[in-house]
Scaffold this motif. Structure first.
Motif, PDB file in Angstrom:
ATOM      1  N   LEU A 107       0.902  -1.148  -0.114  1.00 60.97           N
ATOM      2  CA  LEU A 107      -0.133   0.039  -0.134  1.00 60.97           C
ATOM      3  C   LEU A 107       0.827   1.265  -0.165  1.00 60.97           C
ATOM      4  O   LEU A 107       1.918   1.271   0.786  1.00 60.97           O
ATOM      5  CB  LEU A 107      -0.839   0.146   0.902  1.00 60.97           C
ATOM      6  N   LYS A 108       0.549   2.222  -0.777  1.00 62.55           N
ATOM      7  CA  LYS A 108       1.492   3.299  -0.766  1.00 62.55           C
ATOM      8  C   LYS A 108       0.413   4.655  -0.721  1.00 62.55           C
ATOM      9  O   LYS A 108      -0.548   4.380  -1.585  1.00 62.55           O
ATOM     10  CB  LYS A 108       2.052   3.391  -2.300  1.00 62.55           C
ATOM     11  N   GLY A 109       0.506   5.490   0.160  1.00 62.52           N
ATOM     12  CA  GLY A 109      -0.304   6.528   0.437  1.00 62.52           C
ATOM     13  C   GLY A 109       0.387   7.895   0.792  1.00 62.52           C
ATOM     14  O   GLY A 109       1.565   7.879   1.223  1.00 62.52           O
ATOM     15  N   THR A 110      -0.585   8.843   1.054  1.00 65.00           N
ATOM     16  CA  THR A 110      -0.077   9.978   1.669  1.00 65.00           C
ATOM     17  C   THR A 110      -0.694  10.435   2.963  1.00 65.00           C
ATOM     18  O   THR A 110      -2.101  10.060   3.039  1.00 65.00           O
ATOM     19  CB  THR A 110      -0.381  11.116   0.524  1.00 65.00           C
ATOM     20  N   PRO A 111      -0.116  10.793   4.326  1.00 67.73           N
ATOM     21  CA  PRO A 111      -1.050  10.847   5.389  1.00 67.73           C
ATOM     22  C   PRO A 111      -2.091  11.941   5.205  1.00 67.73           C
ATOM     23  O   PRO A 111      -1.852  12.782   4.456  1.00 67.73           O
ATOM     24  CB  PRO A 111      -0.001  11.268   6.313  1.00 67.73           C
ATOM     25  N   GLY A 112      -3.017  11.641   5.492  1.00 68.49           N
ATOM     26  CA  GLY A 112      -4.488  12.369   5.398  1.00 68.49           C
ATOM     27  C   GLY A 112      -5.110  12.137   4.257  1.00 68.49           C
ATOM     28  O   GLY A 112      -6.208  12.942   4.096  1.00 68.49           O
ATOM     29  N   ALA A 113      -4.674  11.657   3.037  1.00 74.47           N
ATOM     30  CA  ALA A 113      -5.308  11.221   2.099  1.00 74.47           C
ATOM     31  C   ALA A 113      -6.433  10.365   2.208  1.00 74.47           C
ATOM     32  O   ALA A 113      -6.361   9.425   2.986  1.00 74.47           O
ATOM     33  CB  ALA A 113      -4.535  10.994   1.050  1.00 74.47           C
ATOM     34  N   GLY A 114      -7.448  10.144   1.518  1.00 75.91           N
ATOM     35  CA  GLY A 114      -8.637   9.283   1.502  1.00 75.91           C
ATOM     36  C   GLY A 114      -8.382   7.986   0.655  1.00 75.91           C
ATOM     37  O   GLY A 114      -9.072   7.131   0.724  1.00 75.91           O
TER      38      GLY A 114
END
Length: 151
Positions: A107-114
């Protein structure tokens, strides 16, 4: 597509299909160029058009199968996420994003993104909304990483 429709079509048009197959085999065996494949495509298209199958029906069937496959893959990925959450590792990237890795899920994401990018067994499945399962995997990965760092 309904198999009864296909079987009825084959029963009514078996002679035309047989002739088309014989011509296809002759073309494939005799012609050894790109023209061969053009002729094959024309014959297959002619049989499909003759049968009453439209391009829209083929497109609908393909998109239906694709949708079912993606849904099944997403369900399988979610099940694997639940099972592998206990071994998930949280990695804080230098650009402010994070990566969570297990044996088969990434999983790859940005903190606070949905949304997070999901890769399952090396195959990117696109961006998914963060639901309760994904949230629990993220939280578990943070706990696992914090516990590993303090050990």
């Amino acid at each position: 597509m309904d198999w009864q429709v296909w079987s009825e079509f084959f029963r009514q048009n078996w002679l035309i299909i047989l002739v088309a197959l014989i011509i296809l085999f002759m073309v494939i065996n005799l012609v050894k160029t790109v023209i061969k494949w053009l002729i094959v495509i024309i014959i297959v298209a002619a049989v499909c058009i003759y049968s009453g199958i439209s391009i829209d029906q083929i497109r609908d069937t393909v998109s239906g199968v694709t949708g079912q496959t993606v849904a099944a893959l997403q369900e399988q990925a979610m099940d694997v996420m639940k099972d592998e959450a206990k071994s998930a590792r949280f990695i804080q990237n230098g650009d402010g994003t994070y990566t969570i890795k297990t044996d088969t899920i990434e999983l790859k994401g940005t903190p606070g993104a949905g949304k997070v990018g999901v890769t399952f067994r090396g195959v990117p499945l696109g961006e998914w909304e963060i639901n309760s399962t994904i949230r629990s995997v993220i939280d578990q990965a943070k706990k696992n990483t914090a516990a590993g760092a303090s050990s």
